[in-house]
Scaffold this motif. Structure first.
Motif, PDB file in Angstrom:
ATOM      1  N   LEU A   1       0.827  -1.210   0.000  1.00 25.44           N
ATOM      2  CA  LEU A   1       0.000   0.000   0.000  1.00 25.44           C
ATOM      3  C   LEU A   1       0.860   1.258   0.000  1.00 25.44           C
ATOM      4  O   LEU A   1       0.568   2.222  -0.724  1.00 25.44           O
ATOM      5  CB  LEU A   1      -0.957   0.001   1.185  1.00 25.44           C
ATOM      6  N   ILE A   2       1.933   1.250   0.771  1.00 24.45           N
ATOM      7  CA  ILE A   2       2.838   2.409   0.783  1.00 24.45           C
ATOM      8  C   ILE A   2       3.538   2.526  -0.561  1.00 24.45           C
ATOM      9  O   ILE A   2       3.713   3.618  -1.096  1.00 24.45           O
ATOM     10  CB  ILE A   2       3.854   2.291   1.949  1.00 24.45           C
ATOM     11  N   GLU A   3       3.924   1.388  -1.131  1.00 19.95           N
ATOM     12  CA  GLU A   3       4.576   1.395  -2.444  1.00 19.95           C
ATOM     13  C   GLU A   3       3.628   1.929  -3.525  1.00 19.95           C
ATOM     14  O   GLU A   3       4.036   2.710  -4.383  1.00 19.95           O
ATOM     15  CB  GLU A   3       5.058  -0.011  -2.790  1.00 19.95           C
ATOM     16  N   LEU A   4       2.362   1.528  -3.475  1.00 16.31           N
ATOM     17  CA  LEU A   4       1.365   2.068  -4.406  1.00 16.31           C
ATOM     18  C   LEU A   4       1.243   3.576  -4.241  1.00 16.31           C
ATOM     19  O   LEU A   4       1.263   4.330  -5.219  1.00 16.31           O
ATOM     20  CB  LEU A   4      -0.010   1.421  -4.164  1.00 16.31           C
ATOM     21  N   TYR A   5       1.117   4.016  -2.994  1.00 15.38           N
ATOM     22  CA  TYR A   5       0.980   5.441  -2.723  1.00 15.38           C
ATOM     23  C   TYR A   5       2.194   6.213  -3.247  1.00 15.38           C
ATOM     24  O   TYR A   5       2.045   7.211  -3.961  1.00 15.38           O
ATOM     25  CB  TYR A   5       0.789   5.711  -1.229  1.00 15.38           C
TER      26      TYR A   5
ATOM     27  N   ALA B   1      -4.713   5.218 -11.963  1.00 18.52           N
ATOM     28  CA  ALA B   1      -4.283   4.910 -10.599  1.00 18.52           C
ATOM     29  C   ALA B   1      -5.330   4.059  -9.891  1.00 18.52           C
ATOM     30  O   ALA B   1      -4.993   3.079  -9.207  1.00 18.52           O
ATOM     31  CB  ALA B   1      -4.034   6.201  -9.819  1.00 18.52           C
ATOM     32  N   THR B   2      -6.584   4.413 -10.056  1.00 22.51           N
ATOM     33  CA  THR B   2      -7.667   3.669  -9.415  1.00 22.51           C
ATOM     34  C   THR B   2      -7.709   2.229  -9.911  1.00 22.51           C
ATOM     35  O   THR B   2      -7.782   1.284  -9.118  1.00 22.51           O
ATOM     36  CB  THR B   2      -9.018   4.372  -9.666  1.00 22.51           C
ATOM     37  N   PHE B   3      -7.625   2.046 -11.236  1.00 24.59           N
ATOM     38  CA  PHE B   3      -7.685   0.695 -11.802  1.00 24.59           C
ATOM     39  C   PHE B   3      -6.466  -0.137 -11.427  1.00 24.59           C
ATOM     40  O   PHE B   3      -6.597  -1.295 -11.022  1.00 24.59           O
ATOM     41  CB  PHE B   3      -7.832   0.750 -13.323  1.00 24.59           C
ATOM     42  N   VAL B   4      -5.278   0.448 -11.551  1.00 21.02           N
ATOM     43  CA  VAL B   4      -4.060  -0.292 -11.222  1.00 21.02           C
ATOM     44  C   VAL B   4      -4.019  -0.608  -9.729  1.00 21.02           C
ATOM     45  O   VAL B   4      -3.694  -1.730  -9.330  1.00 21.02           O
ATOM     46  CB  VAL B   4      -2.798   0.480 -11.660  1.00 21.02           C
TER      47      VAL B   4
ATOM     48  N   GLY C   1      -6.041  -0.800  -2.086  1.00 18.96           N
ATOM     49  CA  GLY C   1      -4.951  -0.435  -3.002  1.00 18.96           C
ATOM     50  C   GLY C   1      -5.393   0.647  -3.959  1.00 18.96           C
ATOM     51  O   GLY C   1      -4.639   1.572  -4.280  1.00 18.96           O
ATOM     52  N   SER C   2      -6.626   0.549  -4.407  1.00 19.86           N
ATOM     53  CA  SER C   2      -7.212   1.560  -5.278  1.00 19.86           C
ATOM     54  C   SER C   2      -7.233   2.915  -4.580  1.00 19.86           C
ATOM     55  O   SER C   2      -6.884   3.946  -5.160  1.00 19.86           O
ATOM     56  CB  SER C   2      -8.627   1.118  -5.658  1.00 19.86           C
ATOM     57  N   PHE C   3      -7.622   2.912  -3.312  1.00 22.03           N
ATOM     58  CA  PHE C   3      -7.664   4.148  -2.527  1.00 22.03           C
ATOM     59  C   PHE C   3      -6.273   4.775  -2.405  1.00 22.03           C
ATOM     60  O   PHE C   3      -6.095   5.966  -2.640  1.00 22.03           O
ATOM     61  CB  PHE C   3      -8.250   3.870  -1.140  1.00 22.03           C
ATOM     62  N   PHE C   4      -5.269   3.969  -2.050  1.00 20.28           N
ATOM     63  CA  PHE C   4      -3.924   4.504  -1.839  1.00 20.28           C
ATOM     64  C   PHE C   4      -3.293   5.002  -3.143  1.00 20.28           C
ATOM     65  O   PHE C   4      -2.611   6.035  -3.152  1.00 20.28           O
ATOM     66  CB  PHE C   4      -3.023   3.469  -1.164  1.00 20.28           C
ATOM     67  N   ALA C   5      -3.497   4.287  -4.242  1.00 19.44           N
ATOM     68  CA  ALA C   5      -2.951   4.723  -5.528  1.00 19.44           C
ATOM     69  C   ALA C   5      -3.596   6.033  -5.962  1.00 19.44           C
ATOM     70  O   ALA C   5      -2.912   6.960  -6.405  1.00 19.44           O
ATOM     71  CB  ALA C   5      -3.164   3.638  -6.587  1.00 19.44           C
TER      72      ALA C   5
END
Length: 173
Positions: A4-8, A64-67, A76-80
């Protein structure tokens, strides 16, 4: 580092350099999520771009949302998505305060004039990269030429053209 941090952080980086709009940032998104992270394939990225075009909102946020969803589910969608909008939100909040003051600045105008050609280069780079994946045979080239012809010669809504291309795809592929 947690996913999640990596996505963000990945989408924060993308958002920080998303000058010029969605198409200009496509090559950066592709490099980060397809090449560097390997979260999705180039084919999936092409599909994400198509879906992002058909849904409301900026392409970088939709991507970002889809990935994020594919990699980390709803959270994950939220964090991206949060990552890709953070820098823009901060910059717009600050810029709105000072916009009137620097609106006529020669330095600001010169800076923007210098960035325009670079943004076109980024768009062309994304086009070429996506084109390699999308134009696999003569039929795909014909669909692409047909869409370009419609968009350049008629005042047809791009969403309608995408829907029409989807219908053509169902018929010929």
């Amino acid at each position: 580092m947690s996913l999640l941090i990596e996505l963000y952080l990945t989408f924060l980086k993308i958002g920080a350099f998303a000058f010029g709009g969605g198409y200009a940032v496509l090559s950066l998104i592709e490099r980060e999520i397809v090449t560097n992270k390997g979260w999705i394939t180039l084919r999936e990225f092409t599909d994400v771009i198509g879906i992002s075009q058909m849904t409301p909102g900026p392409i970088a946020i939709n991507a970002a949302t889809f990935v994020g969803y594919k990699v980390g589910g709803p959270i994950g969608s939220f964090f991206a998505t949060l990552g890709v909008v953070t820098v823009s939100f901060i910059l717009i909040s600050i810029a709105s305060h000072y916009m009137a003051k620097f609106k006529e600045s020669k330095v600001m105008k010169a800076c923007l004039m210098g960035m325009r050609p670079a943004l076109i280069g980024l768009i062309i780079s994304a086009f070429l990269s996506l084109g390699k994946e999308s134009y696999k045979d003569f039929k795909s080239v014909l669909v692409g030429i047909g869409v370009m012809g419609l968009l350049l010669s008629k005042k047809i809504n791009p969403i309608l053209v995408i829907v029409m291309a989807g219908a053509v795809g169902v018929i010929i592929f």
